[in-house]
Design a protein around this motif. Structure first.
Motif, mmCIF file in Angstrom:
data_model
loop_
_atom_site.group_PDB
_atom_site.id
_atom_site.type_symbol
_atom_site.label_atom_id
_atom_site.label_comp_id
_atom_site.label_asym_id
_atom_site.label_seq_id
_atom_site.Cartn_x
_atom_site.Cartn_y
_atom_site.Cartn_z
ATOM 1 N N SER A 179 0.861 -1.197 0.000
ATOM 2 C CA SER A 179 0.000 0.000 0.000
ATOM 3 C C SER A 179 0.891 1.239 0.000
ATOM 4 C CB SER A 179 -0.929 0.007 1.217
ATOM 5 O OG SER A 179 -0.195 -0.048 2.431
ATOM 6 N N GLN A 180 0.451 2.258 -0.777
ATOM 7 C CA GLN A 180 1.228 3.488 -0.901
ATOM 8 C C GLN A 180 0.372 4.686 -0.499
ATOM 9 O OE1 GLN A 180 0.961 5.953 -3.771
ATOM 10 N NE2 GLN A 180 3.084 6.623 -4.107
ATOM 11 N N TYR A 181 0.987 5.653 0.194
ATOM 12 C CA TYR A 181 0.312 6.843 0.711
ATOM 13 C C TYR A 181 1.159 8.046 0.270
ATOM 14 C CZ TYR A 181 -1.054 2.913 3.687
ATOM 15 O OH TYR A 181 -1.449 1.674 4.141
ATOM 16 N N ALA A 182 0.545 9.004 -0.441
ATOM 17 C CA ALA A 182 1.353 10.090 -1.027
ATOM 18 C C ALA A 182 0.741 11.474 -0.792
ATOM 19 C CB ALA A 182 1.530 9.844 -2.517
ATOM 20 N N HIS A 183 1.522 12.510 -1.131
ATOM 21 C CA HIS A 183 1.188 13.923 -0.949
ATOM 22 C C HIS A 183 1.092 14.280 0.540
ATOM 23 C CE1 HIS A 183 0.602 13.977 -5.217
ATOM 24 N NE2 HIS A 183 -0.529 13.277 -5.196
ATOM 25 N N LEU A 184 1.870 13.615 1.360
ATOM 26 C CA LEU A 184 1.808 13.780 2.811
ATOM 27 C C LEU A 184 2.481 15.085 3.243
ATOM 28 C CD1 LEU A 184 2.884 10.129 3.695
ATOM 29 C CD2 LEU A 184 0.537 11.016 3.562
ATOM 30 N N SER A 185 1.970 15.686 4.314
ATOM 31 C CA SER A 185 2.614 16.872 4.889
ATOM 32 C C SER A 185 3.684 16.458 5.890
ATOM 33 C CB SER A 185 1.573 17.764 5.584
ATOM 34 O OG SER A 185 0.946 17.068 6.653
ATOM 35 N N ARG A 186 3.538 15.240 6.452
ATOM 36 C CA ARG A 186 4.534 14.755 7.411
ATOM 37 C C ARG A 186 4.553 13.228 7.389
ATOM 38 N NH1 ARG A 186 3.515 16.246 13.503
ATOM 39 N NH2 ARG A 186 2.552 14.177 13.609
ATOM 40 N N VAL A 187 5.756 12.672 7.482
ATOM 41 C CA VAL A 187 5.929 11.212 7.548
ATOM 42 C C VAL A 187 6.361 10.849 8.968
ATOM 43 C CG1 VAL A 187 7.268 9.246 6.710
ATOM 44 C CG2 VAL A 187 6.528 11.012 5.104
ATOM 45 N N ASP A 188 5.642 9.901 9.593
ATOM 46 C CA ASP A 188 5.903 9.537 10.993
ATOM 47 C C ASP A 188 6.466 8.128 11.169
ATOM 48 O OD1 ASP A 188 5.018 11.996 12.012
ATOM 49 O OD2 ASP A 188 2.921 11.339 11.923
ATOM 50 N N VAL A 189 6.919 7.498 10.092
ATOM 51 C CA VAL A 189 7.501 6.148 10.191
ATOM 52 C C VAL A 189 8.817 6.121 9.424
ATOM 53 C CG1 VAL A 189 5.316 4.910 10.504
ATOM 54 C CG2 VAL A 189 6.133 5.395 8.180
ATOM 55 N N ARG A 190 9.583 5.068 9.626
ATOM 56 C CA ARG A 190 10.887 4.922 8.962
ATOM 57 C C ARG A 190 10.948 3.562 8.278
ATOM 58 N NH1 ARG A 190 11.323 3.734 14.222
ATOM 59 N NH2 ARG A 190 12.448 1.814 14.810
ATOM 60 N N ILE A 191 11.870 3.436 7.339
ATOM 61 C CA ILE A 191 12.031 2.174 6.614
ATOM 62 C C ILE A 191 12.435 1.056 7.587
ATOM 63 C CG2 ILE A 191 13.413 0.983 4.860
ATOM 64 C CD1 ILE A 191 13.666 3.647 3.395
ATOM 65 N N GLY A 192 11.798 -0.085 7.432
ATOM 66 C CA GLY A 192 12.064 -1.230 8.307
ATOM 67 C C GLY A 192 11.150 -1.314 9.508
ATOM 68 N N GLN A 193 10.389 -0.258 9.765
ATOM 69 C CA GLN A 193 9.487 -0.259 10.918
ATOM 70 C C GLN A 193 8.269 -1.135 10.651
ATOM 71 O OE1 GLN A 193 8.446 3.652 12.331
ATOM 72 N NE2 GLN A 193 6.740 2.897 13.598
ATOM 73 N N VAL A 194 7.895 -1.943 11.635
ATOM 74 C CA VAL A 194 6.692 -2.777 11.531
ATOM 75 C C VAL A 194 5.523 -1.994 12.110
ATOM 76 C CG1 VAL A 194 5.571 -4.913 12.245
ATOM 77 C CG2 VAL A 194 8.013 -4.914 11.687
ATOM 78 N N VAL A 195 4.450 -1.900 11.343
ATOM 79 C CA VAL A 195 3.267 -1.152 11.789
ATOM 80 C C VAL A 195 2.057 -2.079 11.839
ATOM 81 C CG1 VAL A 195 4.116 1.050 10.927
ATOM 82 C CG2 VAL A 195 2.765 -0.429 9.418
ATOM 83 N N ALA A 196 1.110 -1.710 12.683
ATOM 84 C CA ALA A 196 -0.118 -2.503 12.837
ATOM 85 C C ALA A 196 -1.243 -1.883 12.019
ATOM 86 C CB ALA A 196 -0.514 -2.561 14.308
ATOM 87 N N THR A 197 -2.254 -2.683 11.759
ATOM 88 C CA THR A 197 -3.441 -2.183 11.059
ATOM 89 C C THR A 197 -4.037 -1.019 11.838
ATOM 90 O OG1 THR A 197 -3.915 -4.375 10.192
ATOM 91 C CG2 THR A 197 -5.732 -2.787 10.181
#
Length: 242
Positions: A179-197
């Motif tokens: 899944s891709q999310y774009a045109h963001l004003s701020r990014v709060d995660v980093r590459i390699g981070q595991v996120v939950a639904t």
């Protein structure tokens, strides 16, 4: 009185005695016959009454047996109906639970949105047709992971997909989709981070090639641009109303 006269008188006395005895016997016979006839009548009446009572008892027994059979049949039908209703209710509950579980496994990336540009829509804003679904929301709206996974792209320049996407995030999911999310004003995660639904990953914005604040959302078969599929159809297939 002469001897002859005496003898005649004696014979007459004997004759009268015999007639008396005969009459008495005849009376006894007549009385005995009447008694036997009366006894026979009484016995016949008793036998007939017994037969009627026996028939009545048999009919009552048969009626009781039929009533018991009908009650047993009705009870069996009621048990069968209750079992069918219970099975139907159990199946409906299982279907509802499965649907709820399926829906919970994927969520909408933003809340309180209006859909704008759709997948495969043509227009001058894109080099080709539109590659995702746009959700019109104010800048600063919380963006969440549509499904649990691992962040494989995050940052400016479309997170490596080009400046048209602005700030972007790409998440890899266990089922082999991204899944891709774009045109963001701020990014709060980093590459390699595991996120939950449903976990917060960014804030929506208006960066990159954008005509107004919104979230551009894609479902891809690889982490890279050009492998997108219809995200709305995908989410609906997961039980979401989009």
């Amino acid at each position: 009185m002469s001897k002859r006269t005496t003898s005649r008188s004696a014979r007459m006395s004997v004759l009268r005695t015999r007639v008396t005895v005969l009459a008495a016997g005849l009376g006894v016979s007549v009385a005995l016959g009447a008694g036997v006839a009366a006894a026979a009548d009484t016995s016949a009446a008793t036998t007939a009454a017994g037969a009627v009572q026996a028939q009545a008892a048999a009919q009552a027994k048969a009626a009781k047996a039929a009533e018991a059979a009908a009650a047993a049949k009705a009870k069996a039908a009621a048990v069968k109906k209750a079992a069918a209703q219970q099975a139907a209710a159990k199946k409906a509950a299982a279907v509802k639970k499965a649907a709820a579980k399926k829906a919970v496994s994927w969520v909408s990336p933003v809340k309180h949105y209006a859909k704008s540009a759709s997948f495969a829509q043509a227009g001058g804003m894109w080099a080709h047709t539109h590659s995702g679904q746009d959700f019109a929301v104010p800048s600063g709206t919380v963006v969440v992971a549509a499904h649990g996974g691992t962040v494989v792209k995050a940052g400016g320049n479309g997170a490596g997909d080009g400046p048209a996407y602005g700030n972007a995030v790409v998440i890899k999911h266990a089922n082999g989709t991204y899944s891709q999310y774009a045109h963001l004003s701020r990014v709060d995660v980093r590459i390699g981070q595991v996120v939950a639904t449903g976990q917060k990953i960014a804030l929506s914005g208006n960066t990159g090639n954008s005509s107004g604040p919104h979230l551009h959302f894609e479902i891809r078969t690889t982490p890279n641009y050009g492998t997108a599929v219809d995200p709305v159809a995908f989410l609906r297939g997961k039980g979401l109303t989009v």
